[in-house]
Design a protein around this motif. Structure first.
Motif, mmCIF file in Angstrom:
data_model
loop_
_atom_site.group_PDB
_atom_site.id
_atom_site.type_symbol
_atom_site.label_atom_id
_atom_site.label_comp_id
_atom_site.label_asym_id
_atom_site.label_seq_id
_atom_site.Cartn_x
_atom_site.Cartn_y
_atom_site.Cartn_z
ATOM 1 N N ASP A 87 0.861 -1.184 0.000
ATOM 2 C CA ASP A 87 0.000 0.000 0.000
ATOM 3 C C ASP A 87 0.892 1.227 0.000
ATOM 4 N N ARG A 88 0.848 1.974 -1.083
ATOM 5 C CA ARG A 88 1.653 3.194 -1.182
ATOM 6 C C ARG A 88 0.782 4.447 -1.200
ATOM 7 N N THR A 89 -0.501 4.290 -1.087
ATOM 8 C CA THR A 89 -1.426 5.435 -1.076
ATOM 9 C C THR A 89 -1.514 5.985 0.338
ATOM 10 N N VAL A 90 -1.266 7.296 0.474
ATOM 11 C CA VAL A 90 -1.177 7.899 1.807
ATOM 12 C C VAL A 90 -2.563 8.246 2.334
ATOM 13 N N PRO A 91 -2.713 8.274 3.652
ATOM 14 C CA PRO A 91 -3.999 8.691 4.232
ATOM 15 C C PRO A 91 -4.278 10.169 3.955
ATOM 16 N N THR A 92 -5.539 10.496 3.900
ATOM 17 C CA THR A 92 -5.953 11.884 3.670
ATOM 18 C C THR A 92 -6.898 12.337 4.774
ATOM 19 N N LEU A 93 -6.913 13.661 4.977
ATOM 20 C CA LEU A 93 -7.784 14.264 5.992
ATOM 21 C C LEU A 93 -9.166 14.477 5.405
ATOM 22 N N ALA B 49 -10.289 15.201 14.307
ATOM 23 C CA ALA B 49 -9.861 15.027 12.923
ATOM 24 C C ALA B 49 -10.288 13.648 12.437
ATOM 25 N N ALA B 50 -10.823 13.581 11.225
ATOM 26 C CA ALA B 50 -11.213 12.317 10.599
ATOM 27 C C ALA B 50 -10.310 12.068 9.401
ATOM 28 N N PHE B 51 -9.777 10.832 9.302
ATOM 29 C CA PHE B 51 -8.863 10.466 8.225
ATOM 30 C C PHE B 51 -9.374 9.206 7.537
ATOM 31 N N THR B 52 -8.979 9.034 6.297
ATOM 32 C CA THR B 52 -9.264 7.797 5.575
ATOM 33 C C THR B 52 -8.047 7.397 4.777
ATOM 34 N N ASP B 53 -7.924 6.091 4.548
ATOM 35 C CA ASP B 53 -6.842 5.574 3.718
ATOM 36 C C ASP B 53 -7.461 5.104 2.411
ATOM 37 N N ALA C 80 -1.900 11.656 9.270
ATOM 38 C CA ALA C 80 -2.105 10.286 9.731
ATOM 39 C C ALA C 80 -1.114 9.345 9.060
ATOM 40 N N ARG C 81 -0.863 8.235 9.766
ATOM 41 C CA ARG C 81 -0.025 7.146 9.227
ATOM 42 C C ARG C 81 -0.884 5.901 9.094
ATOM 43 N N ASP C 82 -0.745 5.196 7.959
ATOM 44 C CA ASP C 82 -1.499 3.947 7.824
ATOM 45 C C ASP C 82 -0.625 2.772 8.273
ATOM 46 N N SER C 83 -1.243 1.590 8.336
ATOM 47 C CA SER C 83 -0.529 0.425 8.842
ATOM 48 C C SER C 83 0.571 -0.042 7.910
ATOM 49 N N ALA C 84 0.619 0.511 6.691
ATOM 50 C CA ALA C 84 1.727 0.218 5.784
ATOM 51 C C ALA C 84 2.909 1.146 6.018
#
Length: 989
Positions: A588-594, A621-625, A691-695
Motif C-alpha cells: 500500500d503506497r497510497t497515503v492517508p488523507t484528511l 480530525a477524521a482520516f481515511t486511507d 495520519a499514518r497507515d498500517s503500511a
C-alpha cells in the motif's frame, strides 16, 4: 425433579441413532443385519442373555455387615480420537488392580452396617462423600497420602447412591478426575421378584447401573492447576466408555428393566429413551409417591435416579436407543471415513449412547464377544514411509470365557463388514480366553488412501462361540506429505515497500518422524522446489524449527501496489518438500488523507479549553486511507504539531475515538495542553495534523486553525462629529475596534468610569463601532468621551478618548403631555393626565433632569387655574433646581382678596428675594433665569409682567426643572392643569 416428555424423534434421526456404527458390545455380534425404524429396529441373529440383576460386588458381607475397600490411585483411559491415553484418578477394588472410571459398583443390602475404607494412593488428602446418605458429617480432612480412612453407616434406605471424593482442598478436582462410583442398597424382594424400593411399583427383571461422567483431556493433563472456568468436556461416558464402546443393556420382550442412573459428572445430562417410557420410582434413594413416566430424564450433577422401563411384547431382537439428548453425540468432534470423490468424512456418533437390546434368553452358551484393551499404534505420530503396527490385548474371561480365536483392526470406518479388517497375529489366538500383545500391521495400500492428520484405529476380537466383541480404539496421527509449514507471518504487513520485510514460519516434521533441513519462499508465483529464496532455520536437524528470512527492500520496492502471495514450504530429512504455507502481503503506497478537522474551542484566551477536556484544546480530525491497487490499509496513528511541523512521528499523539485504530476510516482526537500556549502570541494559529497507515505511509500535513486571544479590542480612529458641536442636537461618535476574535459589544461614557458593561451601548458592525449622542444633557464646554469594546471571549479592551467642545443646542426639553408623563425624568406625588394636560389637585409634580449645569435657561408652560382654590395657601407651581434638587427660582400662586395673583422668588447668596403679588388669572407662564454676578430672573404670566429680580447668582447652575403643584403652605381644593412645557438655553421658547 422435573421430567420431560420428549416427542418421538424424526424417523431419520432415530434411524441414524440405531444403525450408524457397529452395534455396541455383544449386540453387534448377535444382530449383524440390523434395520432401523423410527424408534426401534428388528434385528435377526442368535439370541443373547438378558441382563438379570446385579451381582453382589465390591464388598464382603457377613451377618448384617458389609465391608468395602476402595483404593484411590492414578490411572489412564483410552478414548477415541485422543492421541495418547488420558490420565485419570480412579478407584480400584484391590491394591493390585488398575484404577477405573468410574470406581467399582458397591452392592449391599438394606439394613447392613456398611464400612467403606478408602486407601489414598494420591499425592493430596482424600476423603469420601455420600451425598444421599444421612448421618455422616462432611469429612474435610480425609486420609493423608499413603494412609486410609473408614466411613461407617447403616444402609437404612434402599436405592441408588453416588459416592465420590469428599470435601478436602482438591475434592472438586478429584471428582472431575474420576473419583466417583455407585453404591446400590438392595431392598427386599416383593412376591419373589427383586424390587428397587420394596414395593410392587419398583419390581424388575433386569438391572443396570449407568454412571454418567465426562472428560476434558486438557483438565486431566493438569488437574491441580487447570482453570476450571475453562472446563469444556470433549467426551461423555456411560460407565467409563463412550459410544461405540458402551455396553448395551441386555433384556427381552415383556421384561421390566431397572435403570439406576448416577450423574457423577460436573454437567447436567438429559437421558432420553427412544420408543419407550421411563417410570421414575425414586430419586437419591427416596421412593416416589407415584411412578412418573417420561421419555427424557433431566439429570443434574450429583443426582441418582431409579427408573423402571417396561419392554413391550412383540417381535424380539429390537433395540431401543438410550442417549443424552441435550449433549454432543460425538467424541471430541471425531469423524469416520476418508475423503472420497470430494465428499468429506462424516462426524461419528459417540458420547452417552447405548441401547436396550431384546432377545429371548438361550438355555446355555456364550453370546458375548471378547473385550479389547491397551490399544496402541507405533510409531505414533507416523508417516506413510513407516511400518505402522497396531498392538492390543483381548480377553473373553469376563464374558463367556470362550477362546479368543482372532481379531482385526479397522481404520476410521466401522461400517465395513466384520471379518474384513486387518487381521491381528499372536501366539495366543486359539489357545485361551486371553490374548496379550497381539499385533496387526497396517498395509501400505491402506495408508495410501488416508489423508494427513488424525485417524481412529478401531480393534475388535472374536471368540470361538462366534461373537465379535466390544470395539476398542486409539488415535493415529499420520503424515502423508513432507514437513508441514505453519504460522507464516510477515512484518511489516501491510507495507509501503520502502524497507525489508521479515518472514517467519515454523517447519514441523514430527508427523513424518524426520527432521527439518531446508525452507524457502516464493512471492506470487512458485517455482521448482529448491529454486526459491532460502530461509534460515533456528534449529536445523530438529523435528521442529523456526524459520526466518526477509524480502529485501529492493524486491519489495518493485512490487506493484496491491495484494501479493508469499508462499513458504519446508524440506525434511526424507527429502520431501512439504505443502506450502502462505500469507497475503499487502503493498500500500497510497497515503492517508484528511476528511475533516476542527479545534474546540476555535477561539480561546489560553485559559479556556474544550467542554470535554477543560485543560486542553481538543482537535477533532477524521482520516481515511484511500484504495490504491485494489487494497488499502487501516489508519494506524495520527499526530499533530503547533504552528510548525516536525519530523514524522515526533508530534503530539491523537487517539481513535472508538478506542482503537482498526479501520480504513477513523475519527480521532488530540489534546493540546493550554500550558503549551504560554508565551505564544495572540492571533490565528495552526495545528498541523496528518495520519499514518498500517503500511507506514504518512499523509501530508494539513492545517486546522484556532484563535488565541488574551486581550480585549483596541480602539483606534475615534472621532466625534461635529466638534465643536455648534449647538447641534446630536453628536456622531465613531471608532475602529480591532481584535483577533470577533468584536461583540462596545460602549461610551463621559466623566467617571461606570465600570465595564455599564456605559452607553454602541452599535457594532464588524470592526466599526458607532453611536449617536444626544447633547441635551451636556453643559457648555469641553467634555471627554471614552469608548471601549468587548470581544467574543468577553474581554473588554482599554478605553480610548476624544475631547468634544460642546455648545449645547438651544432646545433643552419640551412636552405637551400627549403621551402622558413618560417624557419626564420623574413623577413625584399625585398627578394625572387628562385631555392632554397635566392635572394636580394635591402636592404632585413632574421633574425634567435634562438641564445640565445651565447658566441661562428660559422656560414656559400653560397654567390653567380651572377649579383650583388655593384658599389661604401659597402654592409653588414651577421650580428651577440645582444638582441637589434645591430650588433656585420659584413661581408661586395665591388668591388674595378674591383675586388670582402670582409672584417670582429668586435665591441669592443672602437668601430669597420675592417680587410683589401681581394679579393674573393664569395663561402662559414664562421664566427667564441667568447665572451671573449680576444675575437676574424675570417672570411673566399671561399678559402680566410679574417682575424682575437681580442678584449674584454666579454660584448656581440649573440641573432640573419641576412643574405642577410643587408645594403649598395650607390646604387647597380643586385642581390645576398644565400644558405645553418647553425649556431653551438661548432664546425664549
Amino acid at each position: 425433579m422435573t421430567l420431560t416428555r420428549t416427542p418421538r424423534l424424526v424417523a431419520g434421526v432415530a434411524a441414524a441413532l440405531l444403525v450408524l456404527g457397529p452395534a455396541p458390545a455383544h449386540a453387534a455380534a448377535r444382530h449383524p443385519a440390523a434395520s432401523a425404524g423410527p424408534a426401534s429396529a428388528t434385528l435377526a441373529g442368535p439370541p443373547g442373555p438378558p441382563q438379570g440383576t446385579l451381582p453382589q460386588t465390591g464388598c464382603q458381607r457377613a451377618a448384617g455387615t458389609a465391608t468395602c475397600d476402595l483404593w484411590a490411585k492414578p490411572g489412564s483411559v483410552v478414548l477415541p480420537g485422543a492421541a495418547t491415553p488420558v490420565p485419570i484418578w480412579g478407584f480400584a477394588s484391590t491394591d493390585a488392580a488398575a484404577a477405573t472410571l468410574p470406581g467399582p459398583v458397591l452392592v449391599v443390602d438394606q439394613g447392613d452396617q456398611v464400612t467403606i475404607t478408602v486407601h489414598n494412593g494420591l499425592t493430596d488428602n482424600l476423603s469420601l462423600a455420600f451425598p444421599a446418605v444421612t448421618g455422616l458429617a462432611p469429612d474435610r480432612t480425609g486420609a493423608a497420602p499413603g494412609a486410609a480412612r473408614s466411613y461407617t453407616f447403616t444402609a437404612a434406605r434402599p436405592g441408588t447412591y453416588l459416592y465420590q471424593a469428599g470435601h478436602t482442598e482438591y475434592g472438586a478436582r478429584q471428582v472431575a478426575m474420576g473419583l466417583v462410583g455407585a453404591l446400590v442398597v438392595r431392598a427386599p424382594a416383593v412376591g419373589g421378584r427383586p424390587s428397587a424400593y420394596g414395593d410392587t411399583a419398583s419390581t424388575y427383571d433386569d438391572e443396570a447401573v449407568l454412571v454418567l461422567t465426562e472428560v476434558d483431556p486438557a483438565f486431566n493433563a493438569a488437574p491441580r492447576t487447570y482453570d476450571m472456568r475453562a472446563y469444556a468436556p470433549k467426551y461423555r461416558l456411560i460407565n467409563g466408555k463412550p459410544f461405540p464402546e458402551t455396553d448395551v443393556v441386555a433384556t427381552d420382550v415383556g421384561r421390566r428393566v431397572l435403570l439406576r442412573y448416577v450423574a457423577a459428572g460436573l454437567q447436567p445430562h438429559p437421558m432420553t429413551l427412544l420408543g419407550l417410557d421411563q417410570a421414575v420410582v425414586g430419586q437419591d434413594a427416596r421412593p416416589a409417591a407415584y411412578p412418573e413416566a417420561a421419555v427424557t430424564l433431566p439429570l443434574q450433577p450429583g443426582q441418582a435416579v431409579d427408573a423402571v422401563v417396561d419392554v413391550p411384547t412383540g417381535p424380539d431382537g429390537r433395540r431401543f436407543a438410550l442417549y443424552e439428548s441435550g449433549g454432543q453425540l460425538n467424541n471430541a468432534g471425531q469423524r469416520y471415513g476418508s475423503t472420497v470423490n470430494g465428499v468429506s468424512p462424516q462426524q461419528a456418533f459417540g458420547g452417552m449412547l447405548t441401547f436396550l437390546d431384546t432377545n429371548p434368553p438361550p438355555i446355555s452358551g456364550d453370546h458375548t464377544g471378547p473385550t479389547s484393551a491397551n490399544v496402541r499404534v507405533t510409531p505414533n505420530p507416523a508417516s506413510v514411509l513407516n511400518t505402522i503396527t497396531v498392538t492390543a490385548d483381548f480377553t473373553d474371561a469376563r464374558n463367556g470365557n470362550s477362546v479368543v480365536d482372532r481379531a482385526e483392526a479397522v481404520v476410521d470406518d466401522l461400517r465395513i463388514a466384520e471379518g474384513t479388517g486387518v487381521p491381528f497375529t499372536a501366539a495366543g489366538f486359539g489357545v485361551g480366553p486371553t490374548v496379550v500383545g497381539a499385533t496387526a500391521v497396517l498395509p501400505g495400500d491402506l495408508l495410501g488412501t488416508l489423508t494427513q492428520g488424525r485417524h481412529t484405529v478401531w480393534v475388535r476380537g472374536h471368540d470361538v462361540a462366534g461373537n465379535w466383541g466390544v470395539v476398542g480404539s486409539t488415535t493415529l496421527n499420520l503424515a502423508v506429505t513432507g514437513a508441514v509449514t505453519t504460522a507464516v507471518s510477515l512484518s511489516p504487513n501491510p507495507t509501503n515497500g520502502t524497507g525489508d520485510i521479515a518472514i517467519s514460519a515454523t517447519g514441523d516434521d514430527r508427523g513424518l518422524g524426520g527432521t527439518v533441513t531446508d525452507a524457502e519462499y516464493f512471492v506470487d508465483a512458485t517455482g521448482p522446489s529448491g529454486s526459491g529464496r532460502p530461509l534460515t532455520l533456528a534449529n536445523p536437524g530438529a523435528a521442529v524449527s523456526a524459520e526466518s528470512g526477509g524480502i529485501p527492500a529492493v524486491v519489495a520496492a518493485a512490487l506493484a501496489e496491491g495484494r501479493h502471495s508469499v508462499q513458504v514450504h519446508t524440506r525434511d530429512s526424507f527429502n520431501f518438500w512439504g505443502p506450502y504455507g502462505s500469507v497475503d502481503l499487502v503493498v500500500d503506497r497510497t497515503v492517508p488523507t484528511l476528511l475533516s478537522a476542527a479545534v474546540d474551542p476555535a477561539v480561546t484566551d489560553g485559559r479556556t479549553g474544550s467542554a470535554s477536556d477543560p485543560a486542553h484544546l481538543r482537535i477533532n480530525a477524521a482520516f481515511t486511507d484511500p484504495v490504491g491497487g485494489g487494497v488499502h490499509s487501516t489508519i494506524a496513528g495520527v499526530e499533530g504539531f503547533l504552528d510548525v511541523g516536525g519530523a514524522d512521528g515526533t508530534g503530539f499523539t491523537f487517539l481513535a475515538l472508538d478506542g482503537s485504530f482498526n479501520s480504513a476510516t477513523e475519527n480521532t482526537y488530540g489534546l493540546l495542553p493550554l500550558s503549551e500556549l504560554t508565551g505564544v502570541a495572540d492571533g490565528t494559529h495552526r495545528v498541523l495534523v496528518h495520519a499514518r497507515d498500517s503500511a507506514g505511509n504518512w499523509g501530508p500535513l494539513a492545517a486546522v486553525t484556532f484563535v488565541l486571544d488574551r486581550t480585549g479590542p483596541v480602539i483606534t480612529a475615534l472621532t466625534a462629529t461635529p466638534n465643536p458641536t455648534a449647538r447641534a442636537a446630536t453628536l456622531s461618535l465613531a471608532a475602529t475596534a480591532t481584535d483577533v476574535s470577533a468584536v461583540t459589544a462596545a460602549e461610551w461614557y463621559e466623566g467617571t468610569d461606570p465600570g465595564v458593561g455599564h456605559g452607553h451601548p454602541m452599535t457594532v458592525s464588524g470592526s466599526a463601532v458607532s453611536a449617536t449622542v444626544a447633547l441635551n444633557g451636556f453643559s457648555k464646554g469641553n467634555h471627554t468621551l471614552w469608548v471601549r469594546a468587548r470581544d467574543a471571549l468577553g474581554h473588554w479592551g482599554t478605553a480610548a478618548s476624544v475631547t468634544v467642545n460642546v455648545d449645547p443646542p438651544d432646545a433643552i426639553f419640551s412636552d405637551g403631555f400627549s403621551s402622558g408623563t413618560s417624557a419626564w425624568s420623574q413623577v413625584s406625588g399625585t398627578v394625572s393626565v387628562s385631555a392632554g394636560q397635566l392635572v394636580a389637585g394635591t402636592v404632585g409634580y413632574v421633574v425634567d433632569d435634562t438641564p445640565a449645569a445651565e447658566r441661562t435657561i428660559h422656560t414656559k408652560a400653560d397654567v390653567i387655574l380651572g377649579t383650583f382654590n388655593p384658599q389661604t395657601a401659597v402654592v409653588t407651581v414651577h421650580q428651577l433646581r440645582n444638582a441637589a434638587g434645591s430650588p433656585l427660582a420659584v413661581v408661586q400662586y395665591q388668591r388674595g382678596n378674591g383675586v388670582n395673583q402670582f409672584r417670582l422668588g429668586l435665591l441669592r447668596p443672602t437668601g430669597w428675594a420675592y417680587t410683589g403679588w401681581v394679579n393674573a388669572s393664569g395663561g402662559t407662564v414664562r421664566l427667564d433665569w441667568t447665572s451671573a454676578t449680576t444675575g437676574s430672573a424675570t417672570l411673566r404670566v399671561g399678559t402680566a409682567t410679574i417682575g424682575t429680580l437681580t442678584g449674584d447668582t454666579s454660584g448656581y447652575t440649573v440641573e432640573s426643572a419641576a412643574l405642577g403643584l410643587v408645594a403649598r403652605t395650607a390646604t387647597t381644593t380643586g385642581s390645576l392643569s398644565f400644558d405645553n412645557y418647553a425649556s431653551t438655553r438661548y432664546t425664549a421658547p
